[in-house]
Design a protein around this motif. Sequence first.
Motif, PDB file in Angstrom:
ATOM      1  N   ILE A   1       4.808  -3.288  -7.490  1.00  0.00           N
ATOM      2  CA  ILE A   1       4.347  -3.959  -8.710  1.00  0.00           C
ATOM      3  C   ILE A   1       3.256  -4.953  -8.350  1.00  0.00           C
ATOM      4  O   ILE A   1       3.340  -5.620  -7.311  1.00  0.00           O
ATOM      5  CB  ILE A   1       5.523  -4.671  -9.418  1.00  0.00           C
ATOM      6  N   PHE A   2       2.256  -5.078  -9.213  1.00  0.00           N
ATOM      7  CA  PHE A   2       1.087  -5.888  -8.898  1.00  0.00           C
ATOM      8  C   PHE A   2       0.387  -6.306 -10.181  1.00  0.00           C
ATOM      9  O   PHE A   2       0.704  -5.805 -11.278  1.00  0.00           O
ATOM     10  CB  PHE A   2       0.114  -5.083  -8.026  1.00  0.00           C
ATOM     11  N   LEU A   3      -0.545  -7.210 -10.066  1.00  0.00           N
ATOM     12  CA  LEU A   3      -1.424  -7.543 -11.182  1.00  0.00           C
ATOM     13  C   LEU A   3      -2.565  -6.528 -11.196  1.00  0.00           C
ATOM     14  O   LEU A   3      -3.114  -6.181 -10.147  1.00  0.00           O
ATOM     15  CB  LEU A   3      -1.977  -8.962 -11.028  1.00  0.00           C
ATOM     16  N   LYS A   4      -2.922  -6.058 -12.374  1.00  0.00           N
ATOM     17  CA  LYS A   4      -3.983  -5.062 -12.461  1.00  0.00           C
ATOM     18  C   LYS A   4      -5.296  -5.595 -11.898  1.00  0.00           C
ATOM     19  O   LYS A   4      -6.125  -4.832 -11.382  1.00  0.00           O
ATOM     20  CB  LYS A   4      -4.162  -4.626 -13.907  1.00  0.00           C
ATOM     21  N   SER A   5      -5.478  -6.907 -11.947  1.00  0.00           N
ATOM     22  CA  SER A   5      -6.701  -7.508 -11.412  1.00  0.00           C
ATOM     23  C   SER A   5      -6.829  -7.337  -9.901  1.00  0.00           C
ATOM     24  O   SER A   5      -7.910  -7.556  -9.334  1.00  0.00           O
ATOM     25  CB  SER A   5      -6.751  -8.996 -11.758  1.00  0.00           C
ATOM     26  N   SER A   6      -5.762  -6.923  -9.232  1.00  0.00           N
ATOM     27  CA  SER A   6      -5.811  -6.698  -7.784  1.00  0.00           C
ATOM     28  C   SER A   6      -6.666  -5.493  -7.418  1.00  0.00           C
ATOM     29  O   SER A   6      -7.089  -5.351  -6.270  1.00  0.00           O
ATOM     30  CB  SER A   6      -4.397  -6.486  -7.229  1.00  0.00           C
ATOM     31  N   GLY A   7      -6.878  -4.608  -8.396  1.00  0.00           N
ATOM     32  CA  GLY A   7      -7.637  -3.397  -8.119  1.00  0.00           C
ATOM     33  C   GLY A   7      -6.798  -2.244  -7.604  1.00  0.00           C
ATOM     34  O   GLY A   7      -7.307  -1.150  -7.344  1.00  0.00           O
ATOM     35  N   ILE A   8      -5.496  -2.442  -7.466  1.00  0.00           N
ATOM     36  CA  ILE A   8      -4.599  -1.360  -7.006  1.00  0.00           C
ATOM     37  C   ILE A   8      -4.385  -0.376  -8.153  1.00  0.00           C
ATOM     38  O   ILE A   8      -4.006  -0.760  -9.264  1.00  0.00           O
ATOM     39  CB  ILE A   8      -3.257  -1.940  -6.539  1.00  0.00           C
ATOM     40  N   THR A   9      -4.643   0.904  -7.883  1.00  0.00           N
ATOM     41  CA  THR A   9      -4.439   1.939  -8.898  1.00  0.00           C
ATOM     42  C   THR A   9      -3.683   3.148  -8.367  1.00  0.00           C
ATOM     43  O   THR A   9      -3.211   3.971  -9.141  1.00  0.00           O
ATOM     44  CB  THR A   9      -5.783   2.426  -9.474  1.00  0.00           C
ATOM     45  N   ARG A  10      -3.601   3.276  -7.045  1.00  0.00           N
ATOM     46  CA  ARG A  10      -2.938   4.431  -6.428  1.00  0.00           C
ATOM     47  C   ARG A  10      -2.231   3.971  -5.160  1.00  0.00           C
ATOM     48  O   ARG A  10      -2.535   2.901  -4.607  1.00  0.00           O
ATOM     49  CB  ARG A  10      -3.955   5.530  -6.126  1.00  0.00           C
ATOM     50  N   PRO A  11      -1.267   4.765  -4.671  1.00  0.00           N
ATOM     51  CA  PRO A  11      -0.499   4.339  -3.500  1.00  0.00           C
ATOM     52  C   PRO A  11      -1.335   3.963  -2.286  1.00  0.00           C
ATOM     53  O   PRO A  11      -1.049   2.959  -1.621  1.00  0.00           O
ATOM     54  CB  PRO A  11       0.388   5.560  -3.220  1.00  0.00           C
ATOM     55  N   LYS A  12      -2.382   4.718  -1.982  1.00  0.00           N
ATOM     56  CA  LYS A  12      -3.198   4.414  -0.798  1.00  0.00           C
ATOM     57  C   LYS A  12      -3.859   3.042  -0.889  1.00  0.00           C
ATOM     58  O   LYS A  12      -4.235   2.457   0.134  1.00  0.00           O
ATOM     59  CB  LYS A  12      -4.274   5.483  -0.600  1.00  0.00           C
ATOM     60  N   ASP A  13      -3.986   2.518  -2.114  1.00  0.00           N
ATOM     61  CA  ASP A  13      -4.605   1.202  -2.285  1.00  0.00           C
ATOM     62  C   ASP A  13      -3.750   0.077  -1.724  1.00  0.00           C
ATOM     63  O   ASP A  13      -4.222  -1.066  -1.608  1.00  0.00           O
ATOM     64  CB  ASP A  13      -4.882   0.928  -3.770  1.00  0.00           C
ATOM     65  N   LEU A  14      -2.497   0.371  -1.367  1.00  0.00           N
ATOM     66  CA  LEU A  14      -1.645  -0.659  -0.765  1.00  0.00           C
ATOM     67  C   LEU A  14      -2.044  -0.943   0.679  1.00  0.00           C
ATOM     68  O   LEU A  14      -1.697  -1.999   1.223  1.00  0.00           O
ATOM     69  CB  LEU A  14      -0.172  -0.227  -0.829  1.00  0.00           C
ATOM     70  N   GLU A  15      -2.766  -0.026   1.290  1.00  0.00           N
ATOM     71  CA  GLU A  15      -3.243  -0.267   2.654  1.00  0.00           C
ATOM     72  C   GLU A  15      -4.218  -1.438   2.655  1.00  0.00           C
ATOM     73  O   GLU A  15      -5.051  -1.586   1.759  1.00  0.00           O
ATOM     74  CB  GLU A  15      -3.923   0.984   3.197  1.00  0.00           C
ATOM     75  N   GLY A  16      -4.088  -2.286   3.671  1.00  0.00           N
ATOM     76  CA  GLY A  16      -4.960  -3.451   3.773  1.00  0.00           C
ATOM     77  C   GLY A  16      -4.539  -4.595   2.872  1.00  0.00           C
ATOM     78  O   GLY A  16      -5.285  -5.581   2.730  1.00  0.00           O
ATOM     79  N   ARG A  17      -3.341  -4.495   2.264  1.00  0.00           N
ATOM     80  CA  ARG A  17      -2.868  -5.515   1.321  1.00  0.00           C
ATOM     81  C   ARG A  17      -1.679  -6.284   1.886  1.00  0.00           C
ATOM     82  O   ARG A  17      -1.001  -5.847   2.816  1.00  0.00           O
ATOM     83  CB  ARG A  17      -2.443  -4.856   0.009  1.00  0.00           C
ATOM     84  N   LYS A  18      -1.423  -7.436   1.259  1.00  0.00           N
ATOM     85  CA  LYS A  18      -0.220  -8.212   1.529  1.00  0.00           C
ATOM     86  C   LYS A  18       0.820  -7.852   0.472  1.00  0.00           C
ATOM     87  O   LYS A  18       0.531  -7.904  -0.725  1.00  0.00           O
ATOM     88  CB  LYS A  18      -0.511  -9.707   1.484  1.00  0.00           C
ATOM     89  N   VAL A  19       2.010  -7.499   0.931  1.00  0.00           N
ATOM     90  CA  VAL A  19       3.072  -7.073   0.018  1.00  0.00           C
ATOM     91  C   VAL A  19       4.312  -7.928   0.277  1.00  0.00           C
ATOM     92  O   VAL A  19       4.849  -7.930   1.392  1.00  0.00           O
ATOM     93  CB  VAL A  19       3.407  -5.579   0.204  1.00  0.00           C
TER      94      VAL A  19
END
Length: 338
Positions: free
Chosen positions: A118-136
């Motif tokens: 779960i995330f804020l849409k403003s993060s730019g995450i739209t697909r699973p691969k977008d979690l790479e390079g992120r803090k979770v």
Amino acid sequence: MTTVPRRALLAGAALLAAPAVRAQTAPRRVRFVLDWTWQSAHSAWTLAGDRGFFTARGLDVGIDRGFGSGDTMTKVAAGTYDIGFADTNLLLKFNHDNPNNQLVSVFVLYDASPNAAIFLKSSGITRPKDLEGRKVSVTDGEGTRLLFPIFARANQIDVSKIEFLSVNAQLRDAMVVQRRADATLGFLTTTALNMVGSGVPLNDIGWLQYNRFGVELYSSGLVCRKDYAERNPEAVTAFVAATIDGIRAMVADPRAAMASLKRREPLIDEAVEIQRNELINEVALLTPHVRANGVSSVVQARFERSAAQVAEAFDIPIRPSMDFTYTDRFLPADRKIV
């Protein structure tokens, strides 16, 4: 005409009434524990209590809040409670690790697991691969975190490229709201509405639900010890039937359901819980399969396919059959809720 003394008449009446009195039995006490603090889905059981669905089936049910599915399972296995509400995906590991205190799921509430990133849409995450390079942000030992490797594998996510921030459950969702984390892992029906409660509009929140990305998990349901179910089939059957009645009432009248919940926990925000209820119906409870076949209409092939994924995630060297963790023997024939 012979007159029968009044004392004899009363004695005779007492004798006639005695079999009926003896036939009455006290309600069967069932100790029930939830998976977490009071939330909208739990109103199925508060309504069942308020509207006499348990009593009508000969049960006297006590309901306590929970502290996580793992804690619920431990307490049910220890005999502190008879029945619990917990994430049934965790049963596989529990039964493997506790062969002498195994549990069984006797009813599945959620046809589609709400496990998600779960995330804020403003993060730019739209697909699973977008979690790479992120803090979770995550809570170690929590079900969604434990099942994340399945989701990652199904979507070719390089987990080494994710920075996991381990925090307690109270801080996990706030980390995203405060933009100290890009995303979090949890039940989207809990996390998203926690964010709403913090002032974030629901439309500003996004999620990647595991079930929509290659991981067709069932989810939370009723669990009890296997030996308890064998010794008390009537109580388990009655509890499941009353639960289904409560779900029907919750779906038909969500405002009454949240009012019932508020009687147990005065601090809940009824408006937020109604939103949570609507989201649960959309993503987890009222799937097309449930609308067509009824609640807890578990498909064995799907169940065992997802169980194999769970076994792999937990490094359990077995390919479990459905009856290792689930049985449908206590379900009524009519399970339609809409």
